[in-house]
Design a protein around this motif. Structure first.
Motif, PDB file in Angstrom:
ATOM      1  N   CYS A   1       0.785  -1.139  -0.031  1.00 20.24           N
ATOM      2  CA  CYS A   1      -0.129  -0.055  -0.064  1.00 20.24           C
ATOM      3  C   CYS A   1       0.971   1.327   0.028  1.00 20.24           C
ATOM      4  O   CYS A   1       1.766   1.397   0.858  1.00 20.24           O
ATOM      5  CB  CYS A   1      -0.892   0.072   1.238  1.00 20.24           C
ATOM      6  N   LEU A   2       0.688   1.964  -1.147  1.00 21.01           N
ATOM      7  CA  LEU A   2       1.834   3.332  -1.270  1.00 21.01           C
ATOM      8  C   LEU A   2       0.832   4.531  -0.777  1.00 21.01           C
ATOM      9  O   LEU A   2      -0.359   4.729  -1.152  1.00 21.01           O
ATOM     10  CB  LEU A   2       2.071   3.505  -2.691  1.00 21.01           C
ATOM     11  N   MET A   3       1.352   5.178   0.304  1.00 15.51           N
ATOM     12  CA  MET A   3       0.406   6.013   0.903  1.00 15.51           C
ATOM     13  C   MET A   3       0.910   7.421   1.124  1.00 15.51           C
ATOM     14  O   MET A   3       0.556   8.397   1.963  1.00 15.51           O
ATOM     15  CB  MET A   3       0.330   5.556   2.471  1.00 15.51           C
ATOM     16  N   ASP A   4       1.889   7.991   0.307  1.00 13.88           N
ATOM     17  CA  ASP A   4       2.244   9.211   0.330  1.00 13.88           C
ATOM     18  C   ASP A   4       1.451  10.579  -0.399  1.00 13.88           C
ATOM     19  O   ASP A   4       1.685  11.837   0.057  1.00 13.88           O
ATOM     20  CB  ASP A   4       3.923   9.417  -0.224  1.00 13.88           C
ATOM     21  N   HIS A   5       0.451  10.187  -1.038  1.00 15.99           N
ATOM     22  CA  HIS A   5      -0.500  11.048  -1.514  1.00 15.99           C
ATOM     23  C   HIS A   5      -1.406  11.540  -0.449  1.00 15.99           C
ATOM     24  O   HIS A   5      -1.550  10.996   0.477  1.00 15.99           O
ATOM     25  CB  HIS A   5      -1.462  10.562  -2.732  1.00 15.99           C
ATOM     26  N   THR A   6      -1.712  12.772  -0.600  1.00 19.69           N
ATOM     27  CA  THR A   6      -2.687  13.346   0.561  1.00 19.69           C
ATOM     28  C   THR A   6      -4.069  13.673   0.032  1.00 19.69           C
ATOM     29  O   THR A   6      -4.966  14.303   0.810  1.00 19.69           O
ATOM     30  CB  THR A   6      -2.171  14.779   0.824  1.00 19.69           C
TER      31      THR A   6
ATOM     32  N   ASP B   1       9.142   3.087  -6.725  1.00 17.97           N
ATOM     33  CA  ASP B   1       9.916   1.696  -6.965  1.00 17.97           C
ATOM     34  C   ASP B   1       8.884   0.547  -6.648  1.00 17.97           C
ATOM     35  O   ASP B   1       8.499   0.468  -5.416  1.00 17.97           O
ATOM     36  CB  ASP B   1      11.106   1.735  -6.036  1.00 17.97           C
ATOM     37  N   VAL B   2       8.776  -0.158  -7.636  1.00 23.28           N
ATOM     38  CA  VAL B   2       7.584  -1.130  -7.332  1.00 23.28           C
ATOM     39  C   VAL B   2       8.030  -2.246  -6.730  1.00 23.28           C
ATOM     40  O   VAL B   2       7.241  -2.906  -5.924  1.00 23.28           O
ATOM     41  CB  VAL B   2       7.029  -1.802  -8.780  1.00 23.28           C
ATOM     42  N   ARG B   3       9.421  -2.502  -6.687  1.00 25.37           N
ATOM     43  CA  ARG B   3       9.999  -3.699  -5.850  1.00 25.37           C
ATOM     44  C   ARG B   3      10.027  -3.329  -4.201  1.00 25.37           C
ATOM     45  O   ARG B   3       9.799  -4.321  -3.696  1.00 25.37           O
ATOM     46  CB  ARG B   3      11.393  -3.911  -6.187  1.00 25.37           C
ATOM     47  N   THR B   4      10.254  -2.105  -4.133  1.00 24.83           N
ATOM     48  CA  THR B   4      10.207  -1.645  -2.689  1.00 24.83           C
ATOM     49  C   THR B   4       9.199  -0.918  -1.982  1.00 24.83           C
ATOM     50  O   THR B   4       8.921  -0.860  -0.898  1.00 24.83           O
ATOM     51  CB  THR B   4      11.620  -0.883  -2.228  1.00 24.83           C
ATOM     52  N   GLY B   5       8.250  -0.425  -2.801  1.00 26.89           N
ATOM     53  CA  GLY B   5       7.035   0.390  -2.522  1.00 26.89           C
ATOM     54  C   GLY B   5       7.299   1.715  -2.160  1.00 26.89           C
ATOM     55  O   GLY B   5       6.772   2.551  -1.606  1.00 26.89           O
ATOM     56  N   LYS B   6       8.738   2.198  -2.130  1.00 24.02           N
ATOM     57  CA  LYS B   6       9.178   3.191  -1.916  1.00 24.02           C
ATOM     58  C   LYS B   6       8.969   4.651  -2.921  1.00 24.02           C
ATOM     59  O   LYS B   6       9.043   4.181  -4.006  1.00 24.02           O
ATOM     60  CB  LYS B   6      10.777   3.613  -1.629  1.00 24.02           C
ATOM     61  N   GLN B   7       8.542   5.820  -2.524  1.00 26.19           N
ATOM     62  CA  GLN B   7       8.347   6.898  -3.571  1.00 26.19           C
ATOM     63  C   GLN B   7       9.702   7.428  -3.690  1.00 26.19           C
ATOM     64  O   GLN B   7      10.685   7.564  -2.769  1.00 26.19           O
ATOM     65  CB  GLN B   7       7.794   7.960  -2.924  1.00 26.19           C
ATOM     66  N   THR B   8      10.056   7.406  -5.153  1.00 27.13           N
ATOM     67  CA  THR B   8      11.466   8.018  -5.549  1.00 27.13           C
ATOM     68  C   THR B   8      11.496   9.218  -6.093  1.00 27.13           C
ATOM     69  O   THR B   8      12.300   9.969  -6.342  1.00 27.13           O
ATOM     70  CB  THR B   8      11.986   6.875  -6.909  1.00 27.13           C
TER      71      THR B   8
END
Length: 256
Positions: free
Chosen positions: A33-38, A66-73
């Motif tokens: 779950c990628l959660m940085d959007h507000t 990054d799809v592998r880590t789920g981190k925002q780049t």
């Protein structure tokens, strides 16, 4: 918005809960779950190699993951209004974003904005690259229901395709790059010859057209038709004749 990764093993979904979720297609389970959007996320798109994902939101940003880590780049800032659609150039080096404030192009090698196109008079809802990356198509809202074709060598608008009478929310190039389909709330899909910039056919529907996409061989087109009044439909069309080849009904209680 939902989008498959090129290998078909992963699916990304955008949501009103401000998240992007990645799903294991075979296992039918959530991976990340990628959660940085507000704010509400409207659009997601995988880069061609499947290693990066772009998302666009009501928070006026485009974010890269990054799809592998789920981190925002990266967080691409510059839009002043809701981002409705994002699309990678086929080589993965450039990204286009459609927003209520226009179309922006981003160089993904240095994360810089290249061009800000103001060809539309109102909100821009959809954007997509032709397969060779040399042309970009964008489409507008009900106040300006046109399709613009852009020359990607210089970022200049080539032509405006007119005919729709309501918002144009979906665009798709045929695999050979010679034809473009546009789906509209005026209950039609229009097919365009992008070299002669002429209208080829109109495919009539009985509800607003939410989505259009060509099959890989370019011989058939699929459209999603939504209706408040009756069951919605997935329509399959023969591109050459313009005739309906098949129709799959979606019960009203499942379509909204």
């Amino acid at each position: 918005s939902v989008c498959y990764r090129v290998d078909g093993l992963q699916l990304a979904s955008a949501s009103m809960d401000c998240t992007v979720r990645l799903w294991d297609v075979n296992g039918c389970k959530e991976m990340m779950c990628l959660m940085d959007h507000t704010s509400t996320v409207h659009t997601v798109s995988y880069r061609g190699d499947g290693r990066q994902l772009a998302s666009g939101s009501d928070d006026c940003t485009v974010r890269l993951w990054d799809v592998r880590t789920g981190k925002q780049t990266a967080c691409l800032q510059g839009h002043t209004s809701s981002v409705q659609c994002v699309a990678y150039r086929p080589d993965g080096l450039q990204l286009a974003s459609a927003s209520f404030d226009g179309v922006r192009l981003w160089d993904l090698r240095n994360l810089k904005r290249l061009i800000y196109n103001e060809g539309h008079k109102d909100h821009v809802l959809s954007v997509t690259y032709r397969g060779d990356g040399l042309q970009l198509a964008s489409s507008g809202s009900s106040e300006d229901p046109i399709v613009c074709l852009w020359n990607m060598k210089n970022g200049i608008e080539m032509v405006r395709l007119k005919g729709h009478t309501h918002r144009v929310g979906s665009l798709s190039y045929r695999s050979d790059g010679k034809q473009l389909a546009s789906g509209s709330w005026d209950e039609t899909v229009r097919l365009w010859d992008v070299f002669d910039t002429k209208h080829v056919k109109t495919l009539e529907h009985e509800g607003i057209v939410e989505c259009v996409t060509y099959q890989e061989n370019g011989l058939q087109l699929t459209s999603l038709e939504n209706s408040y009044r009756r069951d919605s439909n997935i329509q399959i069309w023969d591109v050459m004749s313009g005739n309906k080849a098949a129709c799959f009904k979606i019960p009203t209680e499942l379509s909204w």
